[in-house]
Design an enzyme around this catalytic site. Sequence first.
Site, PDB file in Angstrom:
ATOM      1  N   ASP A 155       0.829  -1.209   0.000  1.00  0.00           N
ATOM      2  CA  ASP A 155       0.000   0.000   0.000  1.00  0.00           C
ATOM      3  C   ASP A 155       0.866   1.263   0.000  1.00  0.00           C
ATOM      4  O   ASP A 155       0.631   2.207  -0.761  1.00  0.00           O
ATOM      5  CB  ASP A 155      -0.900  -0.049   1.243  1.00  0.00           C
ATOM      6  CG  ASP A 155      -1.754   1.196   1.377  1.00  0.00           C
ATOM      7  OD1 ASP A 155      -2.216   1.700   0.343  1.00  0.00           O
ATOM      8  OD2 ASP A 155      -1.949   1.663   2.509  1.00  0.00           O
ATOM      9  N   ASN A 161      -2.547 -10.794  -4.242  1.00  0.00           N
ATOM     10  CA  ASN A 161      -2.425 -12.253  -4.280  1.00  0.00           C
ATOM     11  C   ASN A 161      -1.144 -12.648  -3.543  1.00  0.00           C
ATOM     12  O   ASN A 161      -0.061 -12.216  -3.922  1.00  0.00           O
ATOM     13  CB  ASN A 161      -2.338 -12.751  -5.731  1.00  0.00           C
ATOM     14  CG  ASN A 161      -3.650 -12.563  -6.450  1.00  0.00           C
ATOM     15  OD1 ASN A 161      -4.702 -12.900  -5.929  1.00  0.00           O
ATOM     16  ND2 ASN A 161      -3.586 -11.990  -7.641  1.00  0.00           N
TER      17      ASN A 161
END
Lengths: 265, 265
Positions: free
Chosen positions: A161, A183
């Site tokens: 992030d 993922n």
Amino acid sequence: MLRSCAKLLRTLGAVRGPPGGRRLPGSEPRPALRLFSSEEVILRDYSVPNPSWNKDLRLLFDQFMKKCEDSSWKRLPSYKRIPAEKIQDFKTHLLDPKLMKEEQMSQTQLFTRSFDDGLGFEYVMFYSDVEKRMVCLFQGGPYLEGPPGFVHGGAIATMIDTTIGMCALMAGGVVVTANLNINYKRPIPLCSAVMINSQLDKVEGRKFFVSCNVQSADEKTLYSEATNAEVEANLGFVSGSSWLHIPNFQHQDSLPLRDDQHRSA
Amino acid sequence: MLRSCAKLLRTLGAVRGPPGGRRLPGSEPRPALRLFSSEEVILRDYSVPNPSWNKDLRLLFDQFMKKCEDSSWKRLPSYKRIPAEKIQDFKTHLLDPKLMKEEQMSQTQLFTRSFDDGLGFEYVMFYSDVEKRMVCLFQGGPYLEGPPGFVHGGAIATMIDTTIGMCALMAGGVVVTANLNINYKRPIPLCSAVMINSQLDKVEGRKFFVSCNVQSADEKTLYSEATNAEVEANLGFVSGSSWLHIPNFQHQDSLPLRDDQHRSA
């Protein structure tokens, strides 16, 4: 969701740069943040080696510092916090006294810099404006443990992030992450050095699409991928139930990319 | 990606429960982890109120404790770490001495419990086996700051990951998160109490699909959503480049859900 002090301070005009958040070509990262008009505070820059960094992280750091020599890449400085007394007026707009005691307000620290050296997030970011790429070199310390011996998935999400947010921030201005899709392929051993590569894929109006992967230092192991993370140019922050409008926002509707940098969604 | 000590210890047979990781109906959460055959270590359970908890968090805690009275809901205890000397043999299989100094190996802490009281993640989880729901009551302290006054998006991802992982763990056994897809709607003020609601939607073979949202204590504000997070039953852990097989794994291919609990992917 990138939520750094630097970002919001830039929005508020505290850390001024060229419109749209871009750096002037050839300009060096600042040695310290300039806070509001006349005050300058020198803070420790955490994105340089300390004794906890392992050999791989130091080697990668040296490689990227070499790339910085011709200014095609830039190392981004990084700070733990801005002293409360310097941003008191600013904070009072954003911190809710109903929720936070005065003592807590003065204790705030940027999450990714809130551990002592070597225990938590050790990282440094490098940015290439030509390639619209952000590379984060990261080593997760023993306080980031998930299963014994491995970095917690939330700590990995935090660094992804932060990296994609910084990539969009450097390329296009003030942003918040709207969507994060990760993922997880393999767990990351604690205290190993990894490379988080993010790339601005395309810009649609206010939306920046950034892809990201996390690889081992030797690039042989793929640990995680974030596909098409959606980062939005931010026009305001929510404060309680109402929107707090932020002044001086320079919105950039489109961002020129080289043709080979555009990818389909 | 849920990566808790409890999870792996369960896999290794250290924390024994009924096959498939289910609790016997009516059984109470253990007051402390039982470590390996004969040794028992009493550790502080962090999922109870401390002086840093605000009024909203305490009220929510009391409401859920009330729900626990008829055993339809259970409070989950939570620990910071397991003393290194108790799991030394176990750790040596998972920690890489090339990466970690001996001092670092003894310092490891579960990421979500690695801050002092009130500074980081304050939370407690409650589980309903009938509803296959996990609710996490969470308050983010001043060390989780992203933009001034708000919780970092990575800290939110960490709590979502932990909650959905625990939901799948309680419902079906040992898991790791394979995919995490989060939509961030609004930033969460620091030191506010929020409710993270997760729900097991369906099970397909080894895959558990869990949905999750993050709401304000009064349920009026939706902060974030995780849609169809994919959590996989775990058959082993990667150690370096080879798979480390974990003994005593009880794999459950399917899990009976009520019809109304099945949702399409």
